[in-house]
Design an enzyme around this catalytic site. Sequence first.
Site, PDB file in Angstrom:
ATOM      1  N   HIS A 163       6.211 -80.950  -9.110  1.00 33.93           N
ATOM      2  CA  HIS A 163       6.619 -79.774  -8.349  1.00 33.93           C
ATOM      3  C   HIS A 163       8.017 -79.285  -8.728  1.00 33.93           C
ATOM      4  O   HIS A 163       8.242 -78.088  -8.941  1.00 33.93           O
ATOM      5  CB  HIS A 163       6.558 -80.127  -6.857  1.00 33.93           C
ATOM      6  N   SER A 171       6.538 -72.246  -2.339  1.00 34.45           N
ATOM      7  CA  SER A 171       7.287 -73.065  -3.302  1.00 34.45           C
ATOM      8  C   SER A 171       7.508 -72.323  -4.607  1.00 34.45           C
ATOM      9  O   SER A 171       8.501 -72.563  -5.302  1.00 34.45           O
ATOM     10  CB  SER A 171       6.537 -74.363  -3.597  1.00 34.45           C
ATOM     11  N   ASP A 229      14.409 -80.915  -4.556  1.00 33.84           N
ATOM     12  CA  ASP A 229      12.957 -80.953  -4.701  1.00 33.84           C
ATOM     13  C   ASP A 229      12.583 -82.321  -5.266  1.00 33.84           C
ATOM     14  O   ASP A 229      13.394 -83.247  -5.277  1.00 33.84           O
ATOM     15  CB  ASP A 229      12.532 -79.829  -5.656  1.00 33.84           C
TER      16      ASP A 229
END
Length: 759
Positions: free
Chosen positions: A260, A469, A219
């Site tokens: 994120h 996600s 990620d």
Amino acid sequence: MKLSAKKASLALFNALLLSSITACGGGGDDHGTDPIPPEPVDPVDPVDDDEQDESTIKLSVIEYGDMFTGKPFIIKFEQKPSVSSLKGETLTAITAKYGVVTDVNPLTDESAASGTVFYYLPLSALKALGDVYSFTEEFTVTDADGNISVYKLAQGTNTTHGDPLLTDQWHIRNVSQNPFKVSKKPVKGIDLNVIPAWHEKDSNNELLSGKNVRVGVWDAPIDLNHEELKDKIYTPSRITSDVNKGLTLNDVINDKTLLHGTAVAGIIGASAGNAKGGRGIAPDVLLTSYAMNGTDTSFLARKDDLDIVNASIGSSNSFSFDPAFEMTLQAMFENGIPFIKAAGNQFDSITYDHDDLYSTKACLRYKVACQYEQSSSIERGRYQINVAALNSLGEHSSYSSAGSHIWVSGTGGEFGYLGSGSDSAAVVTSIYSQDPSKYSDWDAGTPWRKDSTNYESRKFYTQRMNGTSAATPSVTGVSALVLQAKPDITVPQLRYILASTARNDRDWSSLAYSSISAYDSDLGETVTPDRGWNSNASGLRFSNRYGFGVVDAEKAVKAALNCNSDELCAKRASLPQDYKNTNSNPCTTSDDGKIVTCIFSDFVNTEDSSDNQSEIEVEEVSVNLNSFGYTSDSPETIVEDDMAATYCNYAASNKGYIAGIAYANNLLQMEIRSPNGTIALVKPFYANWDFSGKVLNSVYGLGYKSPFLVNTSDFFTEKFSASNNLFILTFKSKCSIDVDELNKHIYLLVGGYPDRAAD
């Protein structure tokens, strides 16, 4: 609990290690035996010893336990030094109003050390307390003279051994909490059923917490300084500069999307019991950060470096075709590393230019999938665990991509507070180790962030994480618990456990939805772009929106602990074998390629040509479409105002006219019927897709050397005979499919388990 006689210890306590339990002097109060849910307590530590004046016994906590997992506290008791009339025993009994006091460790069966007892809150007692996140336990102590004293111990989220934001994490425990001030608050009971899973034990008699399970987060880089994550970062044996590279404030100021990876990591494994933030689903995992767009992907297949890979990432571009990466995915599978992958956030998104030229907006009108997600190589791993998203209302998240490749659903929520009157909760997790005033804060302006009373406890966290996600790490967290329960688990066993224990429309009515039909004027007929829930021939429920359903942590870990006694789970200790049809020219058409039927038969083991008679139990089914495309006279140039028929020509051209390809594929359906009659809707009408095998191979000069495998989950655990049964693939299309070219390379590949006893 009756205690054996134990001599009082008069040693001084180290105040940093021991916390006293509040004593309330009493004279034999009857506390009853049925627990009554207490009022939540004020979040304070136990008071000092000098407030226990009326008591002859001193109780102190040596080691904290946890009300949410059943982890036992270790409590020390002693006669107060001020009491002169010692009689050789300090007490005869200690009982608890809600939990259990015992001199035997409930996890290990070890006896308590002299002068100590164990105290724990069983799952049944926690459930009896109701929806509280904190409470005051009351201990009744009877000394050797028959004197009775009552002691109190504060437990819960806001103590020094709690997690203050656990109360906001509906995905772990949904009690209809709404600190976010969303208009549609979470629906009680819609969660991953994690807390009962935390009460289960592994083979070492340790509670399940993901202990020592190594998770690679592929990620954006994880913030290595975050208070919830910094103590669990591990370094693989072989690294590059993109492994555990960390984040700087300047990075985040320039691009807040880099937060994120930290949010994903927090959902998986934020620490427990540190008086900070919330809690991960597997709070004792080890984490390593593999930075996307830089990591050598071969690192993801090294079993000596990690146990699970979480990929909350994706690509919808079919021309992101990378056969080498597909080999990495296969290596991960063979090496026993689950690849847990976000299904995508394009259920209601239109991604291609020129959408005004074809009927793509029908997906929005009929509320069906707008995007076909089996596009790039990262989306099409045969055995990866593709995760869809559920919101806090118990429904399919509005954005969550659908498809026959979905395996299960996790908790992704919606968009959090929007002030729109129709918003619902996102997910609470870690975000960054700097004050939100220093960068572009995800939560700025929301009631959750503006609450000054809770600002300090929330400032390194967000309540706005969402998408597949967020759903994906929720499944990864549960999978880490499963791996602790069964450390030798294989990827097929994990897939089986997640699918067979998931909750479907028969468990939760909120998941129920029917097939969706629509009359399409371009096609001149009624079509079905979503078939709703269906049962396959082995009895498993499946839908293109939810896969096999919503993950249930408790059922999953129990299934892992009992895997070896479950025939279907036990056989998956080995990897499936591949069977491929051998009949030639399987595809035919009677109407110029508008309806094409492909019949696949005579399946043979790809590594053992003599194995062609077995009964096969299906693990996975894929079809190779690398020669799929359309046929017609192909113009050399595009005329923008041509009608739809001309766009079929553009789709047939080898020049790569994406507008034409998108038009043709939008009005394309693919269904596969298993030998048992189960129908898998592999590519529905109205789902946008930029793929043409003819164009892909022409543009890149690939020459059909690499397969383009599109897979389906629907047939999982069904059985068929390799020699006598048929799989039937049907294409329906507005534009004419090039059947001659398709027949050159199309085949069906079945990964499965042979039962040669049935030969």
